[in-house]
Design a protein around this motif. Structure first.
Motif, PDB file in Angstrom:
ATOM      1  N   PHE A  66       4.807   8.625   6.073  1.00 21.03           N
ATOM      2  CA  PHE A  66       4.266   8.793   4.721  1.00 21.03           C
ATOM      3  C   PHE A  66       5.096   9.801   3.940  1.00 21.03           C
ATOM      4  N   SER A 134       0.144  -2.724  -2.683  1.00 24.29           N
ATOM      5  CA  SER A 134       0.863  -2.678  -1.398  1.00 24.29           C
ATOM      6  C   SER A 134       1.949  -3.751  -1.359  1.00 24.29           C
ATOM      7  N   ASP A 194       0.800   0.256   3.058  1.00 20.74           N
ATOM      8  CA  ASP A 194      -0.389   0.543   2.258  1.00 20.74           C
ATOM      9  C   ASP A 194       0.006   1.634   1.259  1.00 20.74           C
ATOM     10  N   ASP A 195      -0.750   1.797   0.193  1.00 19.02           N
ATOM     11  CA  ASP A 195      -0.378   2.848  -0.766  1.00 19.02           C
ATOM     12  C   ASP A 195      -0.889   4.212  -0.306  1.00 19.02           C
ATOM     13  N   CYS A 222       3.147   4.428   4.213  1.00 18.01           N
ATOM     14  CA  CYS A 222       2.333   4.622   3.020  1.00 18.01           C
ATOM     15  C   CYS A 222       2.944   5.703   2.140  1.00 18.01           C
ATOM     16  N   ARG A 225      -0.700  10.190   2.671  1.00 22.87           N
ATOM     17  CA  ARG A 225      -1.631  10.319   3.786  1.00 22.87           C
ATOM     18  C   ARG A 225      -2.473  11.521   3.428  1.00 22.87           C
TER      19      ARG A 225
END
Ligand SMILES: [Zn+2]
Ligand SMILES: [Zn+2]
Length: 227
Positions: A66, A134, A194-195, A222, A225
């Motif tokens: 992340f 995403s 995922d964003d 991502c 986080r």
């Protein structure tokens, strides 16, 4: 007059490389992350080996990469991207993810995935927003890394009516069936995009599904986080 895309998304200075989205000064001044566990991404004393939590109850994925915590200025960029119809922010955020992935690959061994998948939205939410954030992050990442990307591979299977009547453990079991994967993943190394990852329950469900279907490894990628 420069178009908005040739200016830094944060300080609005003109960019020398407009596709980068953020100027080198803003990039350098993104908040530093505390040392984090390479597996769950939460703060830990050691960045090369999994933390005690992961040793006791390993998450169903191998690595979590992340960019930073969900704090300003990253959180502001993500909010604009998701809620203010700014899909043109995707390459800038994806580039931050790419830089972080490359850094993790240099510092701690990290394999290159051979298939990228994106966390799906509910169809109604995607329809309202017009795009799945995403998916927009996964596309440039797949292009830059030369990985296959299957945009429609994951989909949600709605089971909400049943959910409410179930006990907590049955609900967890039921949530494991909330997603379906429609492409073969056996033996493949997957990156799941995922964003924002907060509790990790969504990416857990999907990673567990992919492992049940035989995926060799799963990395979570991502922007934020929450720490
Ligand atoms: Zn800037
Ligand atoms: Zn951990």
């Amino acid at each position: 007059m420069l178009s908005i895309r040739s200016r830094c998304w944060l300080c609005r200075q003109p960019l020398s490389l407009m596709r980068h989205g953020l100027c080198s000064c803003c990039l350098r001044h993104l908040p530093a992350r505390p040392p984090c566990c390479p597996r769950c991404g939460l703060p830990a004393g050691e960045t090369r080996t999994p933390c005690g939590r992961c040793l006791q109850r390993p998450p169903p994925w191998q690595r979590l990469v992340f960019v930073g915590d969900y704090v300003t200025p990253l959180s502001g960029l993500v909010k604009r991207f998701k809620f203010h119809r700014a899909p043109e922010l995707a390459p800038a955020l994806a580039r931050l993810m790419l830089l972080r992935w490359q850094q993790a690959r240099r510092e701690q061994y990290l394999n290159r995935p051979d298939l990228i998948l994106a966390v799906p939205l509910h169809a109604t939410r995607c329809w309202r927003r017009g795009y799945n954030q995403s998916d927009l992050l996964a596309r440039p990442l797949a292009r830059w890394l030369g990985c296959a990307y299957r945009p429609a591979a994951l989909r949600r299977v709605r089971k909400t009516a049943l959910q409410q009547r179930l006990s907590a453990s049955a609900r967890r079991r039921n949530l494991q069936r909330a997603f379906a994967c429609t492409v073969p993943v056996a033996g493949r190394h997957i990156a799941l995009v995922d964003d924002v990852v907060t509790t990790g329950s969504t990416v857990s469900e999907i990673a567990a599904l992919l492992r049940r279907q035989g995926a060799a490894s799963v990395q979570i990628w991502c922007v934020c986080r929450t720490l």
